[in-house]
Design an enzyme around this catalytic site. Structure first.
Site, PDB file in Angstrom:
ATOM      1  N   HIS A  62     -53.647  67.164  10.288  1.00 49.40           N
ATOM      2  CA  HIS A  62     -52.313  66.838   9.772  1.00 49.40           C
ATOM      3  C   HIS A  62     -51.621  68.155   9.423  1.00 49.40           C
ATOM      4  O   HIS A  62     -52.078  68.880   8.541  1.00 49.40           O
ATOM      5  CB  HIS A  62     -52.410  65.940   8.532  1.00 49.40           C
ATOM      6  N   LEU A  63     -50.526  68.447  10.133  1.00 46.18           N
ATOM      7  CA  LEU A  63     -49.830  69.720   9.880  1.00 46.18           C
ATOM      8  C   LEU A  63     -48.660  69.567   8.902  1.00 46.18           C
ATOM      9  O   LEU A  63     -48.133  70.560   8.421  1.00 46.18           O
ATOM     10  CB  LEU A  63     -49.347  70.342  11.199  1.00 46.18           C
ATOM     11  N   ASP A 305     -60.036  65.774  10.336  1.00 46.54           N
ATOM     12  CA  ASP A 305     -59.021  64.998   9.603  1.00 46.54           C
ATOM     13  C   ASP A 305     -58.435  65.880   8.498  1.00 46.54           C
ATOM     14  O   ASP A 305     -58.250  65.432   7.350  1.00 46.54           O
ATOM     15  CB  ASP A 305     -59.593  63.691   9.036  1.00 46.54           C
ATOM     16  N   HIS A 309     -53.040  68.431   0.894  1.00 47.61           N
ATOM     17  CA  HIS A 309     -52.148  67.875  -0.118  1.00 47.61           C
ATOM     18  C   HIS A 309     -51.922  68.945  -1.185  1.00 47.61           C
ATOM     19  O   HIS A 309     -52.754  69.841  -1.359  1.00 47.61           O
ATOM     20  CB  HIS A 309     -52.757  66.626  -0.750  1.00 47.61           C
ATOM     21  N   PHE A 323     -54.852  60.257  -0.521  1.00 46.46           N
ATOM     22  CA  PHE A 323     -56.090  60.291   0.261  1.00 46.46           C
ATOM     23  C   PHE A 323     -56.108  61.564   1.121  1.00 46.46           C
ATOM     24  O   PHE A 323     -55.090  61.890   1.736  1.00 46.46           O
ATOM     25  CB  PHE A 323     -56.140  59.103   1.228  1.00 46.46           C
TER      26      PHE A 323
END
Ligand code: DOR
Length: 430
Positions: A62-63, A305, A309, A323
């Site tokens: 996730h970028l 994955d 955050h 998450f």
């Protein structure tokens, strides 16, 4: 620019090579592989006692750009990738706006070209806005550079929409990457349902929430003759479903994350929100099933994955925390330490799961050191020891439960298109 890599042990599962060889790189491509190559190169690097592999691919990242640049940007994500030994990363579409149209896919590609230091391959959304009710224009996504389709982070609940997704994706030979989660079963859940969730008083997510969708999507892939890839598989029965489907000849593949392989739900005892991931950390039996799945090739890939955050997303009460866990800068060393050195899988099996297999699933012209291919290379030092410290991360995300872990085996050089972008942990930015 030419570069000669001397004296390393080359392991390339795509050519069944495991031998001490030199590699000559010219104009960004693999020019020659051989013994005692003459030093015609401008620059020579001695890689004695090091392992030379095809460039590692992380097929689940996730970028966060566009939209959540405070968590990660394409620039920081690619720096983290190079630091962690990855030459290619594949990014999920849950950005804001969602990568459900050609403009966003093109934006990601152009930012990656401007600011990125590794290859970035975008994944397009299956449904518009990840809402699960209308399919995206798949052909348009493909022709603008999307390498697969996924609503990762969400799961399409409508089986008929998923059926249509497989049917359309098949026309373009695109893989559907499924985040398997029945939202009625997982509703409000935070961690694995069982003894630990009861003890801590946190709402549980039953394994069945994943398993019923794994079963559904296998059924739909079989029925439509589509291509299915199961993201972040986490339960023992899910592994069994994939194993049986492969035996029947269904076009299904699967990936597992290092955190589901190495960590388990007992870690949640301290309410550390870094342990909050989706799917949740499971128990010991599931972990063992994941090892077995990796070993017998039911599970094809290891993917992080990588879910960065910020502190405001994580330093809050467990039930309100986001998450996700970062993985780009920990995956390789964690897998070398906990799987390869502990003889759960061989080094060559590990390399296969980070190179050839993801390249094949996504139709990427990567994952090999064949003559003439782009010189994307990962160099490992199996003996080097270190301690995982989030302060050394180049990712904006520091959210990991691997912090403080002693590791043995590190990526020490990352080469992308013939250019050294990381050397002994230091980034060489353009
Ligand atoms: O833990 C997760 N975080 N799992 C997902 O599927 C999505 C991801 C995110 O986007 O943060």
């Amino acid at each position: 620019m030419s570069l000669l890599l001397k004296n390393g042990r080359v392991i390339d599962p795509s050519q069944k090579i495991d031998a001490k060889l030199d590699i000559l790189i010219e104009k960004g491509k693999i020019a020659e592989l051989g013994n005692n190559l003459d030093n015609k190169a401008k620059k020579t690097v001695n890689l004695n006692n090091k392992i030379i592999c095809p460039g590692f691919i992380d097929m689940h990242v996730h970028l966060r750009e566009p939209g959540y640049e405070y968590k990660e940007t394409i620039k920081t994500g690619t720096f983290a990738a190079a630091h962690g030994g990855f030459t290619s990363i594949v990014c999920m579409p849950n950005t804001n706006p969602v990568a459900d149209n050609q403009a966003v896919v093109r934006f990601i590609k152009s930012r990656a070209k401007e600011e990125g230091i590794v290859n970035v391959f975008p994944i397009g959304a299956i449904s518009k806005g990840l809402k699960g009710d209308e399919l995206t224009e798949m052909g348009e996504l493909l022709s603008n550079g999307a390498k697969a389709l996924s609503d990762d982070g969400r799961c399409i609940q409508n089986a008929d929409l998923m059926r249509r997704a497989f049917e359309y994706a098949r026309l373009f030979n695109l893989t559907i990457i499924s985040h398997c989660e029945d939202l009625n079963l997982s509703k409000n859940g935070m961690i694995n349902e069982g003894f630990v969730s009861t003890k801590l008083g946190l709402i549980g997510i039953p394994k069945a929430a994943e398993e019923v969708i794994v079963a559904r999507d296998i059924q739909l892939a079989e029925f439509t003759k589509g291509r299915l890839h199961i993201a972040h598989i986490s339960s023992s029965y899910s592994v069994e479903l994939v194993r049986q489907a492969k035996k029947r000849g269904v076009n299904v593949t699967a990936e597992v994350t290092p955190h589901h392989l190495i960590l388990d739900e007992t870690l949640i005892d301290g309410f550390d929100t870094n342990t909050k991931v989706n799917p949740p950390l499971r128990g010991e039996k599931d972990r063992i099933a994941l090892f077995e799945g990796l070993k017998d090739r039911t599970i094809d890939c290891i993917a992080s994955d990588h879910a960065p955050h910020s502190r405001i997303d994580k330093e809050i009460e467990y039930d309100r925390a986001a998450f996700g866990m970062v993985g780009l800068e920990t995956s390789v060393s964690v897998i070398l330490t906990k799987l390869v050195h502990l003889k759960k899988i061989t080094l060559s099996e590990m390399i296969n799961k980070f190179t050839l297999n993801p390249a094949e699933i996504l139709n990427l012209d990567k994952g090999t050191l064949q003559k003439g291919k782009n010189a994307d290379i990962t160099v490992l030092d199996l003996e080097k020891e270190s301690v995982i410290e989030t302060s050394s991360f180049l990712s904006k995300g520091k959210n990991t439960s691997f912090s403080g872990l002693k590791v043995k085996g590190l990526p020490v050089m990352t080469i992308v298109g013939g250019e050294i972008v990381m050397d002994e942990g230091k980034i060489k930015s353009r």
